[in-house]
Write a protein that holds these residues in place. Structure first.
Motif, PDB file in Angstrom:
ATOM      1  N   ARG A 291     -18.027   4.458  -7.535  1.00  0.00           N
ATOM      2  CA  ARG A 291     -18.767   3.401  -6.855  1.00  0.00           C
ATOM      3  C   ARG A 291     -18.897   2.181  -7.754  1.00  0.00           C
ATOM      4  NH1 ARG A 291     -23.766   5.409  -3.312  1.00  0.00           N
ATOM      5  NH2 ARG A 291     -23.463   3.305  -2.482  1.00  0.00           N
TER       6      ARG A 291
ATOM      7  N   PHE B 220      -5.249   6.235 -11.955  1.00  0.00           N
ATOM      8  CA  PHE B 220      -5.996   6.397 -10.706  1.00  0.00           C
ATOM      9  C   PHE B 220      -7.472   6.429 -11.069  1.00  0.00           C
ATOM     10  CE2 PHE B 220      -8.327   9.094  -7.773  1.00  0.00           C
ATOM     11  CZ  PHE B 220      -7.981   8.556  -6.545  1.00  0.00           C
TER      12      PHE B 220
ATOM     13  N   ASN C   8     -14.273   2.154   0.308  1.00  0.00           N
ATOM     14  CA  ASN C   8     -15.093   2.945   1.247  1.00  0.00           C
ATOM     15  C   ASN C   8     -14.248   3.808   2.190  1.00  0.00           C
ATOM     16  OD1 ASN C   8     -17.435   1.904   0.173  1.00  0.00           O
ATOM     17  ND2 ASN C   8     -17.630   0.269   1.686  1.00  0.00           N
ATOM     18  N   ILE C   9     -13.000   4.037   1.876  1.00  0.00           N
ATOM     19  CA  ILE C   9     -12.159   4.803   2.809  1.00  0.00           C
ATOM     20  C   ILE C   9     -12.569   6.278   2.806  1.00  0.00           C
ATOM     21  CG2 ILE C   9     -10.319   5.277   1.119  1.00  0.00           C
ATOM     22  CD1 ILE C   9      -8.314   4.825   3.466  1.00  0.00           C
ATOM     23  N   VAL C  10     -12.672   6.827   3.995  1.00  0.00           N
ATOM     24  CA  VAL C  10     -12.947   8.257   4.158  1.00  0.00           C
ATOM     25  C   VAL C  10     -11.989   8.807   5.202  1.00  0.00           C
ATOM     26  CG1 VAL C  10     -15.376   8.138   3.473  1.00  0.00           C
ATOM     27  CG2 VAL C  10     -14.757   7.784   5.863  1.00  0.00           C
ATOM     28  N   ASN C  11     -11.731  10.090   5.104  1.00  0.00           N
ATOM     29  CA  ASN C  11     -10.821  10.763   6.027  1.00  0.00           C
ATOM     30  C   ASN C  11     -11.378  12.158   6.243  1.00  0.00           C
ATOM     31  OD1 ASN C  11      -8.493  11.126   7.577  1.00  0.00           O
ATOM     32  ND2 ASN C  11      -7.321  11.953   5.855  1.00  0.00           N
TER      33      ASN C  11
ATOM     34  N   GLY D 106     -17.828   2.265  -2.448  1.00  0.00           N
ATOM     35  CA  GLY D 106     -17.024   3.290  -3.110  1.00  0.00           C
ATOM     36  C   GLY D 106     -15.569   2.873  -3.047  1.00  0.00           C
ATOM     37  N   LEU D 107     -14.763   3.425  -3.919  1.00  0.00           N
ATOM     38  CA  LEU D 107     -13.337   3.054  -3.872  1.00  0.00           C
ATOM     39  C   LEU D 107     -12.438   4.108  -4.507  1.00  0.00           C
ATOM     40  CD1 LEU D 107     -12.345   2.204  -6.937  1.00  0.00           C
ATOM     41  CD2 LEU D 107     -13.417   0.044  -6.399  1.00  0.00           C
ATOM     42  N   TYR D 108     -11.197   4.037  -4.120  1.00  0.00           N
ATOM     43  CA  TYR D 108     -10.097   4.693  -4.824  1.00  0.00           C
ATOM     44  C   TYR D 108      -9.147   3.575  -5.243  1.00  0.00           C
ATOM     45  CZ  TYR D 108     -11.757   8.922  -2.444  1.00  0.00           C
ATOM     46  OH  TYR D 108     -12.532   9.960  -1.967  1.00  0.00           O
TER      47      TYR D 108
ATOM     48  N   GLU E 224     -11.613   6.628  -9.162  1.00  0.00           N
ATOM     49  CA  GLU E 224     -12.482   6.670  -7.985  1.00  0.00           C
ATOM     50  C   GLU E 224     -13.917   6.517  -8.447  1.00  0.00           C
ATOM     51  OE1 GLU E 224     -14.855   9.149  -6.752  1.00  0.00           O
ATOM     52  OE2 GLU E 224     -14.849   9.944  -8.783  1.00  0.00           O
TER      53      GLU E 224
ATOM     54  N   PHE F 222       0.835  -1.194   0.000  1.00  0.00           N
ATOM     55  CA  PHE F 222       0.000   0.000   0.000  1.00  0.00           C
ATOM     56  C   PHE F 222       0.873   1.249   0.000  1.00  0.00           C
ATOM     57  CE2 PHE F 222      -3.773  -2.312   1.844  1.00  0.00           C
ATOM     58  CZ  PHE F 222      -4.615  -2.018   0.802  1.00  0.00           C
TER      59      PHE F 222
ATOM     60  N   ARG G 241      -5.454   2.590  -7.420  1.00  0.00           N
ATOM     61  CA  ARG G 241      -4.190   3.005  -8.036  1.00  0.00           C
ATOM     62  C   ARG G 241      -3.657   1.811  -8.814  1.00  0.00           C
ATOM     63  NH1 ARG G 241       0.299   3.945  -3.701  1.00  0.00           N
ATOM     64  NH2 ARG G 241       0.291   1.670  -3.725  1.00  0.00           N
TER      65      ARG G 241
ATOM     66  N   TRP H   4      -8.530   0.998  -2.210  1.00  0.00           N
ATOM     67  CA  TRP H   4      -9.024   1.376  -0.889  1.00  0.00           C
ATOM     68  C   TRP H   4     -10.537   1.469  -0.997  1.00  0.00           C
ATOM     69  CZ3 TRP H   4      -4.743   3.487  -3.258  1.00  0.00           C
ATOM     70  CH2 TRP H   4      -3.522   3.373  -2.576  1.00  0.00           C
TER      71      TRP H   4
ATOM     72  N   SER I 197     -17.384   9.536 -10.129  1.00  0.00           N
ATOM     73  CA  SER I 197     -18.265  10.579  -9.613  1.00  0.00           C
ATOM     74  C   SER I 197     -18.509  11.703 -10.601  1.00  0.00           C
ATOM     75  CB  SER I 197     -17.677  11.153  -8.319  1.00  0.00           C
ATOM     76  OG  SER I 197     -17.587  10.158  -7.329  1.00  0.00           O
TER      77      SER I 197
ATOM     78  N   TRP J   5      -7.830  -2.676   0.858  1.00  0.00           N
ATOM     79  CA  TRP J   5      -8.124  -2.144   2.197  1.00  0.00           C
ATOM     80  C   TRP J   5      -9.619  -1.891   2.298  1.00  0.00           C
ATOM     81  CZ3 TRP J   5     -10.517   1.879   4.586  1.00  0.00           C
ATOM     82  CH2 TRP J   5     -10.168   2.174   5.917  1.00  0.00           C
TER      83      TRP J   5
END
Lengths: 206, 156
Positions: free
Chosen positions: A62, A58, A128-131, A107-109, A60, A43, A111, A126, A76, A92
């Motif tokens: 759903r 890259f 459903n990762i959110v920050n 959802g995803l990102y 992103e 990662f 690479r 990754w 999106s 992840w």
């Protein structure tokens, strides 16, 4: 940082491995199934341009469909991506996991490497990762009530997973020092079903 | 991506800008989402510059404007970075791997003052205080989203 792994007595470049695996139609397995691959290290690998003929990519969005090792992702901004998972893909979803945990609607990102057929051979995904930057509005035994901008969120405390960092200190499983009104950064996994977050880490500020 | 200097990118106005190699700042990079998005990011909007998208190599800077500075207040953590406005470009380099990404400023952030003293480390060397927020596209070019933070050098 190393971008390769030992395999059969010779160095095997990770990017070369994943693109080769994608072309060969590798089945879905988590990176950990390879044994020799350290998923966390993978990662962290920044996916450099080791070969100009294989541009990085890259994506992103759903997941709208899954077909064996290919994720059909609606971006999106209206774009569409086909993302290939290979034996070398690190996944992840709240924690390092395997492809079996991925669901339509997530959802995803992602690479990876752009393949000639327009798909992306994923190096890391990754899910459903959110920050998010939040304010703590309520504290319960198993969850935190949060506001993010004008939105209210529920952050679930996941046993053996959720950790906290206070004022930049080391991660701890002890969340007893959280206080209502504190500003915090929550890194976690969004739940598509109800919009809540399973908290991986909460960083408490001043 | 690695070791690239003066890599041209399109800025918010659509013309080419160059990412340079003159040292500007160092510290901790975090990540955020913007633009159309899923999940908790759905309400993020396109940022202070109106151009921000998670899938583009973009960034938020604490001194994007005077109003931005009043929110982020990096000076309270000892960080007095210069003003850089919408469309400015920067190279962000991981302190240890050397992986580099060229980003365009598109938002105000991070809220440095809320996390004074927070550090991101690699190979025993740390950078302190949040000094730049990267979009997921930019952050994944030099590290892992699940780490949440990275120690970086910033060039322009």
């Amino acid at each position: 940082m190393s971008h390769s792994q030992e395999s059969g007595g010779r160095r095997l470049d990770r990017r070369r491995f994943l693109t080769t695996a994608a072309v060969g139609g590798a089945t879905i397995v988590g990176a950990s199934a390879l044994g020799g691959l350290d998923a966390e290290a993978a990662f962290a690998d920044p996916m450099p341009s080791l070969d100009a003929a294989i541009p990085s990519a890259f994506a992103e969005g759903r997941i709208v469909a899954m077909n064996r090792n290919v994720l059909d992702v609606a971006g999106s901004h209206g774009e569409r991506h086909l993302i290939q998972l290979t034996n070398a893909t690190s996944i992840w979803k709240l924690r390092t996991t395997t492809a079996e945990s991925i669901e339509v609607g997530d959802g995803l990102y992602a690479r990876g490497a752009a393949m000639p057929d327009g798909t992306i051979a994923a190096d890391a995904v990754w899910v459903n990762i959110v920050n998010v930057y939040v304010t703590i509005r309520g504290i319960a035994k198993d969850r935190l009530h949060l506001t993010h901008g004008s939105d209210e969120l529920v952050g679930h405390i996941v046993p053996d997973t959720t950790t906290a960092s206070y004022l930049g200190g080391a991660l701890t499983a002890d969340l007893s020092r959280t206080r209502i009104g504190q500003e915090a950064q929550v890194l976690g996994a969004w739940r598509p079903a109800d919009g809540a977050i399973d908290i991986a880490r909460v960083s408490l500020g001043h | 991506m690695h070791g690239s200097h003066l890599r041209p990118v399109s800025n918010a106005k659509g013309f080419d800008m160059a990412c340079g190699s003159t040292s500007l700042w160092a510290g901790e990079a975090t990540w955020f989402c913007c633009g159309n998005a899923w999940g908790s990011c759905g309400s993020a909007g396109t940022g202070a510059c109106g151009t921000c998208q998670s899938a583009k190599n973009m960034a938020a800077w604490p001194n994007l404007s005077a109003a931005c500075w009043d929110i982020t207040r990096p000076d309270l953590c000892g960080e007095n970075m210069p003003r850089r406005t919408c469309g400015a470009v920067m190279n962000v380099r991981h302190q240890c791997s050397g992986a580099t990404v060229c980003v365009t400023l598109a938002d105000c952030g991070p809220r440095t003052k809320s996390f004074c003293g927070e550090a991101a480390c690699c190979n025993g060397a740390c950078r302190t205080n949040r000094v730049i927020d990267l979009t997921p596209s930019a952050f994944t070019a030099i590290g892992s989203l699940s780490s949440g933070k990275l120690p970086v050098y910033i060039y322009e």
